[in-house]
Scaffold this motif. Structure first.
Motif, PDB file in Angstrom:
ATOM      1  N   ASP A  39       1.032  -1.221  -0.013  1.00  0.00           N
ATOM      2  CA  ASP A  39       0.108  -0.123   0.015  1.00  0.00           C
ATOM      3  C   ASP A  39       0.787   1.291   0.019  1.00  0.00           C
ATOM      4  N   ASP A  40       0.495   2.465  -0.798  1.00  0.00           N
ATOM      5  CA  ASP A  40       1.279   3.582  -0.852  1.00  0.00           C
ATOM      6  C   ASP A  40       0.296   4.264   0.299  1.00  0.00           C
ATOM      7  N   LEU A  41       1.040   4.836   1.460  1.00  0.00           N
ATOM      8  CA  LEU A  41       0.253   5.428   2.455  1.00  0.00           C
ATOM      9  C   LEU A  41       0.195   7.000   2.271  1.00  0.00           C
TER      10      LEU A  41
ATOM     11  N   GLN B 176       4.932  -0.131  -6.998  1.00  0.00           N
ATOM     12  CA  GLN B 176       4.709  -1.200  -5.979  1.00  0.00           C
ATOM     13  C   GLN B 176       6.037  -1.877  -6.133  1.00  0.00           C
ATOM     14  N   ASP B 177       6.448  -2.243  -4.718  1.00  0.00           N
ATOM     15  CA  ASP B 177       7.630  -2.769  -4.504  1.00  0.00           C
ATOM     16  C   ASP B 177       8.671  -1.935  -4.428  1.00  0.00           C
TER      17      ASP B 177
ATOM     18  N   ALA C  82       2.375   9.784 -20.549  1.00  0.00           N
ATOM     19  CA  ALA C  82       0.982  10.269 -21.009  1.00  0.00           C
ATOM     20  C   ALA C  82       0.365  11.175 -19.829  1.00  0.00           C
ATOM     21  N   SER C  83      -0.693  11.904 -20.204  1.00  0.00           N
ATOM     22  CA  SER C  83      -1.331  12.749 -19.224  1.00  0.00           C
ATOM     23  C   SER C  83      -1.584  12.140 -17.766  1.00  0.00           C
ATOM     24  N   GLY C  84      -1.521  12.832 -16.731  1.00  0.00           N
ATOM     25  CA  GLY C  84      -2.032  12.338 -15.349  1.00  0.00           C
ATOM     26  C   GLY C  84      -0.977  11.500 -14.752  1.00  0.00           C
ATOM     27  N   GLY C  85      -1.029  11.096 -13.686  1.00  0.00           N
ATOM     28  CA  GLY C  85      -0.265  10.101 -12.867  1.00  0.00           C
ATOM     29  C   GLY C  85      -0.329   8.800 -13.199  1.00  0.00           C
ATOM     30  N   PHE C  86       0.356   7.759 -12.561  1.00  0.00           N
ATOM     31  CA  PHE C  86      -0.027   6.512 -12.740  1.00  0.00           C
ATOM     32  C   PHE C  86       0.494   5.651 -11.564  1.00  0.00           C
ATOM     33  N   ARG C  87      -0.009   4.399 -11.691  1.00  0.00           N
ATOM     34  CA  ARG C  87       0.476   3.301 -10.617  1.00  0.00           C
ATOM     35  C   ARG C  87       1.072   2.252 -11.322  1.00  0.00           C
TER      36      ARG C  87
ATOM     37  N   ARG D 164       6.071   6.812   1.255  1.00  0.00           N
ATOM     38  CA  ARG D 164       5.686   6.103   2.586  1.00  0.00           C
ATOM     39  C   ARG D 164       4.885   4.828   2.095  1.00  0.00           C
ATOM     40  N   VAL D 165       5.441   3.922   2.421  1.00  0.00           N
ATOM     41  CA  VAL D 165       4.738   2.540   1.826  1.00  0.00           C
ATOM     42  C   VAL D 165       4.514   1.555   2.964  1.00  0.00           C
ATOM     43  N   ARG D 166       3.739   0.634   2.964  1.00  0.00           N
ATOM     44  CA  ARG D 166       3.383  -0.434   3.942  1.00  0.00           C
ATOM     45  C   ARG D 166       3.229  -1.896   3.321  1.00  0.00           C
TER      46      ARG D 166
END
Ligand code: ZN
Length: 385
Positions: free
Chosen positions: A72-74, A91-92, A154-159, A192-194
């Motif tokens: 999880d991204d906190l 992630q990771d 590309a426009s916008g953020g991403f995961r 910050r991740v968990r």
């Protein structure tokens, strides 16, 4: 006395205290809980609400728990001076905070690209694309970077997902954020991740004493982080509730399971858990009908699946097509040999976005109606409505 009794009776039969009656009412009650991420309090609130609805309709409910690890991204960002610029941890990625000058890396971020700049102890800023995220991050690590910012192409953020755990904080940002970071400028990268265990729960509703369903209606109730999940997939969940409501007093009620799956967004984990934990039940199913994103009409209701069910749909006067598209909860059932149909209206513009706040109860009702008719045809039962 009579005059007083009638309204009182009506109130009792039409709406038990605290129970809403229409799809629109249910949506209005559930959406304020917030994104129903698997394992979240909001997810549990929504499940408890729907559980009460199934029970009010005379069904029993059963909860089936399962657990899985999740990253999880906190809440992560990059700061330039006082300015907080948003982003998402890949992630990771490792967690951590780094304050250092930013270095813009040319090209896609290969080892050769990193050789052209000095990122030692600094925050490397690299463009997304051409090579996998992990290759960019490994090159950054080898070059001695203290953190990495990957700018979307590309426009916008991403995961994004690295796929392998790395000891470096890695943040994905939009091109707008990327453009705000100048070469040599001091920045603070905060990731910050968990990594934790998710406690997820599938909710199954059925008639008392019934253990061998012939039809299973399913939809996932969980949503992704940051998205209220009105269309994806409260719409399908409310369609399943609506089918259960229509089935009351018909033979369908006693021959069906109504399932609200958890953990779909983390990889169809709820439906996989159900198939694995209930082999006997799954073997006896004649059909699994899965509804996912049926509350916004990007395209007319698309019903697709295997030939025998497509034929049943057509006999019931419902258009369906013979193909196996869409990655949703029908997949684990199909893989287990159960004939499936997938009900879907396409990916709307708010898919997995904070704007996924609307569903059309009318469209949900139409999807429920189609699923009901098809199941009825499959069972060869005449509904006593
Ligand atoms: Zn979905």
């Amino acid at each position: 006395m009579k005059l007083l009794l009638w309204p009182a009776l009506l109130v009792l039969t039409v709406s038990s205290p605290g129970l809403a009656v229409s799809t629109g009412d249910h949506a209005a009650a559930i959406l304020p809980f917030g994104p129903r991420v698997a394992g979240s309090a909001a997810g549990e609130q929504a499940r408890a609400y729907l559980e009460a609805q199934f029970r009010a309709l005379g069904y029993q409910t059963r909860r089936e728990s399962f657990t899985y690890p999740r990253f999880d991204d906190l809440g992560s960002d990059v700061r330039v001076g006082e300015q907080v610029l948003g982003g998402s941890a890949l992630q990771d990625s490792a967690g951590g905070e780094v304050s250092a000058p930013a270095v813009r890396v040319p090209g896609p971020g290969t080892a050769a690209d990193f050789a052209q700049v000095d990122v030692r102890g600094r925050v490397a800023v690299v463009q997304r694309g051409q090579i996998p995220f992990i290759d960019k991050v490994r090159a950054a690590l080898a070059a001695g970077a203290a953190g990495v910012v990957i700018v979307n192409n590309a426009s916008g953020g991403f995961r994004g997902t690295l796929g392998v755990r790395v000891e470096l904080p890695v943040l994905g940002v939009s091109p707008t954020v990327g453009a705000a970071i100048e070469d040599g400028q001091p920045v603070t990268l905060r990731v910050r991740v968990r990594e934790g265990q998710v406690q997820a729960v599938n909710l199954i509703a059925f008639k008392a004493g019934m253990s061998k369903p012939e039809v299973l209606f399913g939809a996932h109730l969980d949503s992704v982080q940051g998205a209220p999940g009105a269309n994806d997939n409260l719409s399908g969940s409310l369609a399943v509730l609506e089918i259960a409501r229509r089935a009351v007093g018909t033979p369908l009620a006693a021959r069906s399971f109504f399932a609200l799956f958890d953990g779909e967004e983390d990889g169809l984990l709820g439906s996989r858990a159900f198939v694995k934990d209930n082999p006997e039940t799954v073997r006896g199913l004649k059909a699994m009908l899965n509804l996912d994103m049926v509350g916004v009409n990007v395209m007319p209701l698309m019903i697709s699946g295997e030939a025998p069910l497509v034929a049943a749909a057509r006999r019931a006067g419902v258009e369906a097509s013979e193909r196996t598209s869409g990655s949703s909860d029908q997949v684990p059932f199909r893989q287990a040999g159960v004939p499936t149909l997938f009900f879907h209206r396409g990916l709307d513009a708010n898919y997995h976005q904070p704007g996924d706040t609307l569903l059309d109860p009318e469209l949900v009702g139409q999807a429920a109606e189609a699923a009901f008719k098809i199941a009825d045809e499959v069972l060869g039962a005449v509904p006593a409505r």
